[in-house]
Design an enzyme around this catalytic site. Structure first.
Site, PDB file in Angstrom:
ATOM      1  N   GLU A  99      48.153  47.258  38.692  1.00  0.00           N
ATOM      2  CA  GLU A  99      47.345  46.486  39.646  1.00  0.00           C
ATOM      3  C   GLU A  99      48.046  45.204  40.086  1.00  0.00           C
ATOM      4  O   GLU A  99      47.505  44.441  40.874  1.00  0.00           O
ATOM      5  CB  GLU A  99      46.006  46.096  38.999  1.00  0.00           C
ATOM      6  CG  GLU A  99      45.178  47.289  38.549  1.00  0.00           C
ATOM      7  CD  GLU A  99      43.942  46.878  37.754  1.00  0.00           C
ATOM      8  OE1 GLU A  99      43.729  45.675  37.560  1.00  0.00           O
ATOM      9  OE2 GLU A  99      43.212  47.779  37.329  1.00  0.00           O
ATOM     10  N   HIS A 141      48.712  40.186  28.755  1.00  0.00           N
ATOM     11  CA  HIS A 141      48.610  41.604  29.150  1.00  0.00           C
ATOM     12  C   HIS A 141      49.978  42.259  29.324  1.00  0.00           C
ATOM     13  O   HIS A 141      50.056  43.397  29.794  1.00  0.00           O
ATOM     14  CB  HIS A 141      47.803  41.744  30.444  1.00  0.00           C
ATOM     15  CG  HIS A 141      46.373  41.310  30.336  1.00  0.00           C
ATOM     16  ND1 HIS A 141      45.527  41.783  29.352  1.00  0.00           N
ATOM     17  CD2 HIS A 141      45.639  40.436  31.078  1.00  0.00           C
ATOM     18  CE1 HIS A 141      44.331  41.213  29.503  1.00  0.00           C
ATOM     19  NE2 HIS A 141      44.378  40.395  30.527  1.00  0.00           N
ATOM     20  N   ASP A 177      40.938  34.517  24.868  1.00  0.00           N
ATOM     21  CA  ASP A 177      40.668  34.820  26.272  1.00  0.00           C
ATOM     22  C   ASP A 177      39.517  35.837  26.344  1.00  0.00           C
ATOM     23  O   ASP A 177      39.294  36.609  25.416  1.00  0.00           O
ATOM     24  CB  ASP A 177      41.936  35.411  26.892  1.00  0.00           C
ATOM     25  CG  ASP A 177      41.844  35.637  28.385  1.00  0.00           C
ATOM     26  OD1 ASP A 177      42.324  34.755  29.137  1.00  0.00           O
ATOM     27  OD2 ASP A 177      41.329  36.693  28.808  1.00  0.00           O
ATOM     28  N   HIS A 179      39.464  38.472  27.943  1.00  0.00           N
ATOM     29  CA  HIS A 179      39.999  39.836  27.965  1.00  0.00           C
ATOM     30  C   HIS A 179      40.857  40.097  26.724  1.00  0.00           C
ATOM     31  O   HIS A 179      41.541  39.197  26.235  1.00  0.00           O
ATOM     32  CB  HIS A 179      40.853  40.036  29.220  1.00  0.00           C
ATOM     33  CG  HIS A 179      40.104  39.752  30.491  1.00  0.00           C
ATOM     34  ND1 HIS A 179      40.151  38.522  31.107  1.00  0.00           N
ATOM     35  CD2 HIS A 179      39.265  40.535  31.208  1.00  0.00           C
ATOM     36  CE1 HIS A 179      39.375  38.556  32.187  1.00  0.00           C
ATOM     37  NE2 HIS A 179      38.825  39.757  32.273  1.00  0.00           N
ATOM     38  N   ASP A 255      38.309  31.899  30.773  1.00  0.00           N
ATOM     39  CA  ASP A 255      37.474  32.852  31.521  1.00  0.00           C
ATOM     40  C   ASP A 255      36.258  33.312  30.712  1.00  0.00           C
ATOM     41  O   ASP A 255      35.497  34.157  31.165  1.00  0.00           O
ATOM     42  CB  ASP A 255      38.287  34.045  32.058  1.00  0.00           C
ATOM     43  CG  ASP A 255      39.319  34.567  31.087  1.00  0.00           C
ATOM     44  OD1 ASP A 255      39.305  34.168  29.904  1.00  0.00           O
ATOM     45  OD2 ASP A 255      40.159  35.392  31.514  1.00  0.00           O
ATOM     46  N   TYR A 294      39.694  31.123  35.522  1.00  0.00           N
ATOM     47  CA  TYR A 294      39.856  31.131  36.980  1.00  0.00           C
ATOM     48  C   TYR A 294      38.722  30.439  37.708  1.00  0.00           C
ATOM     49  O   TYR A 294      38.734  30.352  38.936  1.00  0.00           O
ATOM     50  CB  TYR A 294      39.994  32.594  37.466  1.00  0.00           C
ATOM     51  CG  TYR A 294      41.053  33.332  36.683  1.00  0.00           C
ATOM     52  CD1 TYR A 294      42.399  33.188  36.998  1.00  0.00           C
ATOM     53  CD2 TYR A 294      40.710  34.106  35.559  1.00  0.00           C
ATOM     54  CE1 TYR A 294      43.375  33.810  36.239  1.00  0.00           C
ATOM     55  CE2 TYR A 294      41.681  34.732  34.793  1.00  0.00           C
ATOM     56  CZ  TYR A 294      43.003  34.573  35.138  1.00  0.00           C
ATOM     57  OH  TYR A 294      43.975  35.184  34.376  1.00  0.00           O
TER      58      TYR A 294
HETATM   59 ZN   LIG Z   1      41.438  36.809  30.806  1.00  0.00          ZN
END
Ligand SMILES: [Zn+2]
Length: 312
Positions: A99, A141, A177, A179, A255, A294
């Site tokens: 992505e 990531h 985080d 994620h 986030d 963000y």
């Molecule tokens: Zn994140």
């Protein structure tokens, strides 16, 4: 003692990313994030430290130890002549579509971020004070042979390896985080000297959409709220303490906060004061490394809360 902040040279934003539906959307990983977080860290008493003279060459050596040659070659040279960006599924995490396009601006920016992570770790190891690598692009990531989710090179693992080279026997990496740091997990899962713990959303709607279970992985499918989040962070810290780590790298993502466009939790910016208190409770030499976050209006307050505790 004041928290030392290392900031790489400002780099261009990614122009866009591609959603799972293959729609192009403007990247939210923008330079303004860093301006807001830096202002907050300074509000909280943090002091900017210069980049080291040889941190770039040390970062090049360490990213070659963390990542496969094919990925590094692609990030350096992957954009064909006449094109603005490249998107190659060969460099996507297992089971995911790619992505994140690569532009020509990516390699110097990603290497600069890794160098700032090196420098922050050097400061922590040599001056026995906590430091903060305020980097973009983020890194958690990015796995051994793949990149994704705004990340290209794994800055947290580079920081942890720097601490190892500086004398730490075992370095815990704690990722808070929103994620899961799937890249970090893949980079360190066979390395007993770099134990990993993570608090993250395990909602299947959230990147990276698949969630491993295991010791140290504290995934929750919905908003844990402030008390729930603090309990999870405490458990994650305890997990790394049981591993007998003698230094810590913290992948920080804002986030988790209310209003973040890439998250769905409702935590207030001030939560980062008690979070930082938990992270620094055992007085381990600690390097904070910037990952996500963000929601521009929340960043300054969150960074101020973190720095005011981590600077003590
Ligand atoms: Zn994140």
């Amino acid at each position: 003692m004041s928290l030392h902040v290392v900031v790489p040279e400002e780099s261009d934003a990614l122009p866009f990313t591609v959603e799972p539906s293959r729609v192009q959307v403007a990247s939210k990983e923008v330079p303004e994030r860093i301006h807001q977080i830096l202002a907050g860290l300074q509000d909280g008493g943090a002091v900017v430290a210069p980049l080291g003279g040889d941190s770039l060459s040390r970062a090049e050596r360490l990213v070659a130890a963390v990542h496969d040659d094919a990925l590094l070659d692609y990030l350096r040279h992957g954009v064909p002549e006449g094109r603005e960006s490249a998107l190659d599924d060969a460099f996507a995490a297992p089971g995911l579509d790619q992505e994140t396009p690569v532009t020509r601006a990516v390699w110097p920016a990603a290497l600069g971020a890794a160098a700032a992570a090196v420098r922050a770790a050097e400061l922590t190891a040599r001056q026995r004070r906590n430091s903060y690598a305020l980097v973009r692009p983020p890194g958690h990531h990015a796995g051994p042979g793949w990149h994704g989710g705004y990340c290209f090179l794994n800055n947290a693992v580079v920081a942890a390896r720097t601490l190892r080279e500086e004398g730490a026997a075992k370095v815990g990496i704690l990722d808070i985080d929103y994620h899961l740091g799937n890249g970090t997990l893949a980079c360190v899962q066979n390395d007993p000297t770099l134990p990993f713990a993570s608090v993250h959303s395990s909602d299947p709607e959230d990147f990276p959409y698949g969630f491993e279970r295991g010791p140290g992985l504290f995934g929750v499918p919905s908003d844990p709220g402030t008390e729930g989040f603090l309990a999870l962070v405490k458990d994650a810290v305890s997990h790394l303490r049981q591993e007998d780590v003698d230094a810590l790298v913290v992948s920080v993502g804002y986030d988790v906060l209310l209003g973040d466009p890439h998250g769905s939790w409702t935590l207030p910016p001030d939560v980062f004061a008690p979070v930082a208190a938990l992270l620094t409770e055992y007085q381990l030499p600690t390097v904070f490394v910037q990952e996500g976050g963000y929601g521009l209006p929340s960043l300054r307050g969150a960074a101020r809360a973190l720095a005011s505790e981590a600077s003590r």
